[in-house]
Design an enzyme around this catalytic site. Structure first.
Site, PDB file in Angstrom:
ATOM      1  N   SER A  34       0.833  -1.204   0.000  1.00  0.00           N
ATOM      2  CA  SER A  34       0.000   0.000   0.000  1.00  0.00           C
ATOM      3  C   SER A  34       0.866   1.253   0.000  1.00  0.00           C
ATOM      4  CB  SER A  34      -0.889   0.002   1.252  1.00  0.00           C
ATOM      5  OG  SER A  34      -1.542   1.238   1.389  1.00  0.00           O
ATOM      6  N   ASP A  71      -8.645   2.549  -7.495  1.00  0.00           N
ATOM      7  CA  ASP A  71     -10.017   2.529  -6.965  1.00  0.00           C
ATOM      8  C   ASP A  71     -11.076   2.575  -8.073  1.00  0.00           C
ATOM      9  OD1 ASP A  71      -9.050   2.368  -4.408  1.00  0.00           O
ATOM     10  OD2 ASP A  71      -9.333   4.488  -3.933  1.00  0.00           O
TER      11      ASP A  71
END
Ligand code: S3P
Ligand code: PEP
Length: 430
Positions: A164, A309
């Site tokens: 991440s 996303d």
């Protein structure tokens, strides 16, 4: 609450994109880290935005808000000691606030979503903070967690970026406040690299000086800096809008979405190019995306890490494309609100899509003729799974029921209101 999505052939109308989740969390954080009073115009209203507001309030920021703005008086580098914080299901909020907690003697983070955020790993940030002298009690890298800090060391800091980018962003927010200068080196790969550009943009707006290497793998951060109180304006949200644009792409449509800046640093801006590459008729000018869908799409191959996303929405569009699409370099989708490869594809298959997975890839064999539908979908606590399966439901032969679709409120509480205003047949049911 469940959502019934009934097949809908046409979508028509105009909406204002909701405000960006990722800018809202960042502006709230830098306002809290400043000593004066900042104003955030058009903040996102969502569960994740609320989680960040709650945490900075608990840490001593004064937060006043109305519909259109939030006024925040920050705590600078001296957050108020607080026993316990609840970040809800917000990964970015947890990771960013872990670094703020490192400035305090002891903060406990509760685990309110054991089946979602509770499963996500934070080991790489834990290791970096530990190397700075912070002690952390955790459950195998996961929540619940207790952070015991005080005065973290700067100097040479290493952090892995292979799971991440939020771990690196978190350290970039903390290190300017330390007594020492810091040098941050990113180990391995840096996933979701584009999002780090948003962090650097916001830090610069807050008056913080950071020297970043061109490949974003090394940083020099002078210590003893002060965040300046400012007025920030939140731009429209591409990840949420990606789902609206995909819905318009798979139907006969005439849909306009306002507030989507062409030169935005949001990686998901790329979904406009993805849809264009799939031969969806659209224009993007003056911050307005106009889709005139005819329901026909062509398959393509895409590096999903550039629009992390937005991948689920683009995969949902590819379900109806002519040919086989590939979304590669997406392994870190496995570490989000659910495993967005295995869990998501399980739900897509239930609805009738033909999809395959590799460790870091989603492959979609398009079905321009449509899918069966007529099934119940498990939302896996994931707002983006809910939005994506809705797109599929619009072009199914029979309605689909999305269980616990209220989790859409993590980022886009008015998603279904927006779709309904465009003519989609979507109804809440308990
Ligand atoms: O920094 C941020 O605000 C975010 C970074 C991304 O996560 P990863 O870096 O874990 O991919 C993104 O998926 C998330 O929604 C928000
Ligand atoms: C992964 C997401 O958010 P977070 O990591 O902040 O929970 C998302 O919004 O899709």
């Amino acid at each position: 609450m469940d959502m019934i999505v009934t097949p809908t052939g046409r979508l028509n109308g105009e909406i204002q994109a909701l405000s960006s989740k990722n800018y809202t969390t960042r502006y709230l954080l830098v306002s809290a880290l400043a000593e004066g009073t900042s104003t955030i115009l058009y903040p996102a209203h969502s569960e994740d935005g609320e989680a960040m507001r709650r945490c900075i309030r608990d840490l001593g920021a004064v937060v006043e808000e109305d519909e259109e703005k939030i006024v925040i008086t920050g705590f600078g580098r001296s957050p108020r000691p607080t026993k316990e914080l609840d970040v809800g299901n917000a990964g970015a909020v947890l990771r960013f606030i872990m670094s703020v907690a490192a400035l305090l003697p002891e903060v406990h983070f509760v685990n309110t979503y054991p089946a979602s955020l509770g499963k996500r790993p934070h080991d790489d940030l834990i290791a970096a903070l530990e190397s700075m002298g912070v002690r952390i009690e955790h459950q195998n890298g996961r929540l619940p967690m207790t952070i015991r800090g005080g005065n973290p060391r700067g100097g040479k800091i290493q952090v892995s970026g292979s799971v991440s980018s939020q771990f690196l962003s978190s350290l970039l927010f903390l290190t300017p406040l330390l007594d020492e200068d810091s040098e941050i080196e990113v180990l391995h790969d840096l996933k979701s690299k584009v999002v780090v550009g948003q962090t650097l943009e916001v830090l610069e707006q807050a008056g913080i000086v950071i020297e970043a290497s061109e490949d974003l793998m090394r940083y020099r951060v002078p210590g003893r800096q002060k965040y300046k109180a400012q007025t920030y304006t939140v731009q429209g949200d591409y990840p949420g809008s990606a789902a609206i644009l995909a819905a318009a792409a798979v139907t006969e449509s005439d849909v306009v979405v306002h507030r989507l800046k062409e030169d935005s640093k949001q990686g998901e801006r790329a979904v406009v190019d993805v849809l264009r590459a799939m031969k969806v008729p659209l224009t993007h000018e003056g911050g307005i995306v106009h889709v005139k869908g005819n329901g026909r799409l062509t398959a393509g191959e895409f590096d999903g890490d550039e629009f992390t996303d937005g991948v689920l929405a683009m995969v949902a569009a590819a379900v109806f494309a002519e040919g086989t699409s590939r979304f590669y370099n997406v392994e870190n989708l496995r570490y989000k609100e659910c495993d967005r490869i295995t869990d998501y594809l399980t739900e897509l298959r239930k609805a009738g899509a033909r999809v395959e997975e590799k460790r870091d890839e989603i492959i979609v064999h398009g079905r321009p003729e449509g899918v069966e539908g007529g099934v119940e979908i498990d939302a896996h606590y994931d707002h983006r799974v809910i939005m994506a399966l809705t797109i599929v439901g619009l072009r199914s032969a029979r309605p689909i029921r999305i269980k616990d679709a209220h989790h859409v409120a993590k980022s886009y509480p008015i998603y279904f209101d927006h779709l309904k205003s465009l003519g989609a047949q979507v109804e809440w049911t308990s």
